[in-house]
Design a protein around this motif. Sequence first.
Motif, PDB file in Angstrom:
ATOM      1  N   LEU A  88       0.792  -1.225   0.000  1.00 16.27           N
ATOM      2  CA  LEU A  88       0.000   0.000   0.000  1.00 16.27           C
ATOM      3  C   LEU A  88       0.827   1.279   0.000  1.00 16.27           C
ATOM      4  O   LEU A  88       0.288   2.369   0.082  1.00 16.27           O
ATOM      5  CB  LEU A  88      -0.919   0.031   1.228  1.00 16.27           C
ATOM      6  N   ARG A  89       2.126   1.135  -0.100  1.00 14.84           N
ATOM      7  CA  ARG A  89       2.990   2.318  -0.033  1.00 14.84           C
ATOM      8  C   ARG A  89       2.708   3.246  -1.207  1.00 14.84           C
ATOM      9  O   ARG A  89       2.784   2.853  -2.375  1.00 14.84           O
ATOM     10  CB  ARG A  89       4.447   1.842  -0.087  1.00 14.84           C
ATOM     11  N   GLU A  90       2.442   4.503  -0.904  1.00 18.32           N
ATOM     12  CA  GLU A  90       2.208   5.473  -1.983  1.00 18.32           C
ATOM     13  C   GLU A  90       3.567   6.002  -2.466  1.00 18.32           C
ATOM     14  O   GLU A  90       4.450   6.306  -1.658  1.00 18.32           O
ATOM     15  CB  GLU A  90       1.313   6.619  -1.500  1.00 18.32           C
ATOM     16  N   ARG A  91       3.699   6.073  -3.775  1.00 19.99           N
ATOM     17  CA  ARG A  91       4.948   6.585  -4.345  1.00 19.99           C
ATOM     18  C   ARG A  91       5.195   8.024  -3.906  1.00 19.99           C
ATOM     19  O   ARG A  91       4.304   8.873  -3.932  1.00 19.99           O
ATOM     20  CB  ARG A  91       4.884   6.531  -5.875  1.00 19.99           C
ATOM     21  N   ALA A  92       6.426   8.309  -3.544  1.00 22.66           N
ATOM     22  CA  ALA A  92       6.784   9.672  -3.181  1.00 22.66           C
ATOM     23  C   ALA A  92       6.809  10.530  -4.446  1.00 22.66           C
ATOM     24  O   ALA A  92       7.033  10.035  -5.547  1.00 22.66           O
ATOM     25  CB  ALA A  92       8.160   9.682  -2.528  1.00 22.66           C
ATOM     26  N   THR A  93       6.572  11.814  -4.249  1.00 16.62           N
ATOM     27  CA  THR A  93       6.549  12.700  -5.422  1.00 16.62           C
ATOM     28  C   THR A  93       7.932  13.266  -5.707  1.00 16.62           C
ATOM     29  O   THR A  93       8.312  13.411  -6.867  1.00 16.62           O
ATOM     30  CB  THR A  93       5.559  13.843  -5.193  1.00 16.62           C
ATOM     31  N   ARG A  94       8.657  13.567  -4.650  1.00 16.44           N
ATOM     32  CA  ARG A  94       9.990  14.131  -4.837  1.00 16.44           C
ATOM     33  C   ARG A  94      11.050  13.027  -4.860  1.00 16.44           C
ATOM     34  O   ARG A  94      10.777  11.891  -4.539  1.00 16.44           O
ATOM     35  CB  ARG A  94      10.320  15.082  -3.682  1.00 16.44           C
ATOM     36  N   PRO A 138      13.015   5.087  -7.148  1.00 16.08           N
ATOM     37  CA  PRO A 138      13.609   3.922  -6.478  1.00 16.08           C
ATOM     38  C   PRO A 138      14.151   2.933  -7.508  1.00 16.08           C
ATOM     39  O   PRO A 138      13.523   2.705  -8.534  1.00 16.08           O
ATOM     40  CB  PRO A 138      12.431   3.310  -5.721  1.00 16.08           C
ATOM     41  N   GLY A 139      15.281   2.377  -7.218  1.00 14.41           N
ATOM     42  CA  GLY A 139      15.867   1.394  -8.120  1.00 14.41           C
ATOM     43  C   GLY A 139      15.389  -0.016  -7.838  1.00 14.41           C
ATOM     44  O   GLY A 139      15.625  -0.939  -8.615  1.00 14.41           O
ATOM     45  N   LEU A 140      14.732  -0.187  -6.694  1.00 13.13           N
ATOM     46  CA  LEU A 140      14.268  -1.520  -6.299  1.00 13.13           C
ATOM     47  C   LEU A 140      12.785  -1.485  -5.998  1.00 13.13           C
ATOM     48  O   LEU A 140      12.170  -0.424  -5.976  1.00 13.13           O
ATOM     49  CB  LEU A 140      14.998  -1.967  -5.031  1.00 13.13           C
ATOM     50  N   THR A 141      12.237  -2.662  -5.770  1.00 16.72           N
ATOM     51  CA  THR A 141      10.876  -2.764  -5.246  1.00 16.72           C
ATOM     52  C   THR A 141      10.917  -3.765  -4.095  1.00 16.72           C
ATOM     53  O   THR A 141      11.834  -4.587  -4.007  1.00 16.72           O
ATOM     54  CB  THR A 141       9.881  -3.290  -6.294  1.00 16.72           C
ATOM     55  N   VAL A 142       9.926  -3.674  -3.221  1.00 12.10           N
ATOM     56  CA  VAL A 142       9.820  -4.638  -2.135  1.00 12.10           C
ATOM     57  C   VAL A 142       9.719  -6.054  -2.701  1.00 12.10           C
ATOM     58  O   VAL A 142      10.355  -6.989  -2.211  1.00 12.10           O
ATOM     59  CB  VAL A 142       8.603  -4.320  -1.242  1.00 12.10           C
ATOM     60  N   ASP A 143       8.947  -6.194  -3.761  1.00 13.48           N
ATOM     61  CA  ASP A 143       8.781  -7.510  -4.378  1.00 13.48           C
ATOM     62  C   ASP A 143      10.101  -8.131  -4.811  1.00 13.48           C
ATOM     63  O   ASP A 143      10.355  -9.314  -4.574  1.00 13.48           O
ATOM     64  CB  ASP A 143       7.851  -7.401  -5.601  1.00 13.48           C
ATOM     65  N   ARG A 144      10.926  -7.319  -5.450  1.00 11.38           N
ATOM     66  CA  ARG A 144      12.211  -7.860  -5.914  1.00 11.38           C
ATOM     67  C   ARG A 144      13.067  -8.287  -4.730  1.00 11.38           C
ATOM     68  O   ARG A 144      13.774  -9.290  -4.789  1.00 11.38           O
ATOM     69  CB  ARG A 144      12.964  -6.820  -6.751  1.00 11.38           C
ATOM     70  N   GLY A 165      24.011  -1.991  -2.335  1.00  9.72           N
ATOM     71  CA  GLY A 165      24.609  -1.938  -1.011  1.00  9.72           C
ATOM     72  C   GLY A 165      23.653  -2.448   0.052  1.00  9.72           C
ATOM     73  O   GLY A 165      22.432  -2.372  -0.103  1.00  9.72           O
ATOM     74  N   ALA A 166      24.223  -2.960   1.133  1.00 11.32           N
ATOM     75  CA  ALA A 166      23.392  -3.574   2.175  1.00 11.32           C
ATOM     76  C   ALA A 166      22.353  -2.602   2.712  1.00 11.32           C
ATOM     77  O   ALA A 166      21.177  -2.947   2.874  1.00 11.32           O
ATOM     78  CB  ALA A 166      24.273  -4.091   3.309  1.00 11.32           C
ATOM     79  N   MET A 167      22.783  -1.372   2.942  1.00 13.55           N
ATOM     80  CA  MET A 167      21.888  -0.428   3.608  1.00 13.55           C
ATOM     81  C   MET A 167      20.744   0.056   2.720  1.00 13.55           C
ATOM     82  O   MET A 167      19.746   0.596   3.206  1.00 13.55           O
ATOM     83  CB  MET A 167      22.683   0.759   4.135  1.00 13.55           C
ATOM     84  N   SER A 168      20.883  -0.164   1.428  1.00 18.76           N
ATOM     85  CA  SER A 168      19.813   0.256   0.518  1.00 18.76           C
ATOM     86  C   SER A 168      18.506  -0.476   0.807  1.00 18.76           C
ATOM     87  O   SER A 168      17.417   0.070   0.620  1.00 18.76           O
ATOM     88  CB  SER A 168      20.229  -0.016  -0.927  1.00 18.76           C
ATOM     89  N   LEU A 169      18.611  -1.710   1.275  1.00 21.27           N
ATOM     90  CA  LEU A 169      17.398  -2.482   1.552  1.00 21.27           C
ATOM     91  C   LEU A 169      16.513  -1.794   2.580  1.00 21.27           C
ATOM     92  O   LEU A 169      15.294  -1.906   2.523  1.00 21.27           O
ATOM     93  CB  LEU A 169      17.769  -3.881   2.055  1.00 21.27           C
TER      94      LEU A 169
END
Lengths: 255, 255
Positions: free
Chosen positions: B21-27, B31-37, B66-70
Amino acid sequence: MPIEYSGGGDPARSIELLWGLRERATRGPKPGLTVDRIVTAAVGLADAEGITGLSMRRVAERLGVGAMSLYRYVPGKAELLDLMVDRVSGETDRPSDVPGGWRARLEQVARENRRLYERHPWLLRVFSFRPPLGPGIVAKYDYELRSVEGVGLTDVEMDQVLTLVLGYAREAAAGLVEWRLFQERSGQTDDEWWTAVAPSLEKVFDAERYSVAARVGAASSEYYQGTYDPEQAFEFGLRRVLDGVAALVERDSPC
Amino acid sequence: MPIEYSGGGDPARSIELLWGLRERATRGPKPGLTVDRIVTAAVGLADAEGITGLSMRRVAERLGVGAMSLYRYVPGKAELLDLMVDRVSGETDRPSDVPGGWRARLEQVARENRRLYERHPWLLRVFSFRPPLGPGIVAKYDYELRSVEGVGLTDVEMDQVLTLVLGYAREAAAGLVEWRLFQERSGQTDDEWWTAVAPSLEKVFDAERYSVAARVGAASSEYYQGTYDPEQAFEFGLRRVLDGVAALVERDSPC
DNA sequence: CCCAATATGGGTACGCCGTACTCGATTTAT
DNA sequence: ATAAATCGAGTACGGCGTACCCATATTGGG
């Protein structure tokens, strides 16, 4: 990759450890510790802090000793876990005369096993289907088998029935322990948790598509006065399992 | 103390994550990833390397990141585990017409659950009795309840029966998985293991004191052609459990 | 069109973990 | 007395989850 189970080491060495067969060395300084004291400290720590709080460093700390000293007595953490399992297994209660026939005896076995996991929740995260063959495990296995001795089951069936009942006790204990852990950690009762979750869930849960889940879920939470009750769940399942065993025992005399 | 379970975080945040349900940020940058991936990568890693091989660093590595990106996508490892559980739960097979009445349907449910744990053994070490209420879990629960819909059980009994059968499937799967793991790790068959252990054990095992254990143990190993056979153990227990349920279903029409 | 606001990616660091390796201290057999 | 053997434990390595921080990329508002 940390070790979670054991059996990786030399089986003979493990048996030696479990049965305390190590011969005292003739040379060198006297050992300041014993395997028994290490196991006691480790069990106490795991009881108090859970399996995630159990580390070689902290066991050593409890004994007022350097971490590496433990390795003079125990090959590694996996073997220590084996020793812990055998220790607590050996401490189960084993009353010699339970009135009421095989069903009462099996029921007692199930209840005592549940208590074992209740006393030592870390056991749920360690136990393997092939337990370390130490004195505690062996005595427990023998005692428990006797609950279904002489009721008309074959030897193989005796083992299978026991495996089934122990598995049930374990599963039920896991439910109980997780339930308690959840309450402690969140500081919430079931009700409070549910009222916190429900609003968010309502937005996404399709009560028509999942009508049965909605209906049964609601009925269950009402019945349990919460969302779960480990006592009632245990009693219900135990009755079913023993009924299933009864059908096997009485197969030659149906009704 | 590392986290082994979840539910510690904000329930609303967890539900939001589970249902996407996360709404995409406008600014800001896209994102280079998705939760699904991330979940897919984590499940793949855990399947391949087991729960002990699952780490944030290695999931990130799999995604070339990088690890912290998750942590931009998932609050922590506990929540990631929730997502993994819901994901694989949603992928279970759910045939719509199983011939043979409630017993055949429940049996199918048990078998499919066993397969689930077989495909994802790490699930055995993660699953809690209060699963994350995501779309996968909810759909699974609804489907499985329907196997005992309309057979004369109360709503509460339906839930209790399902809990019993799922618990059995889980326990049996644990036996299967541990058995396989043991064989792989040691590279030994049951027989080889036993012949390695037996000599040491003979020195300490008192066959008179533990006569029942000795007799039954011997009979079982012979029967299983090894010391254990997860298939036969599963079939035996499942029959007993379903017999027990049958006694409940037919309580108003005994024999 | 510019820039302030905001989100992303990820490096560094901390405090844990199991345990391999090593070495001085201690005890005993010879 | 001395050599052999064992003990206790310090150091170090590679792993973990993740708190904190900041340069970078993107976009809405003026």
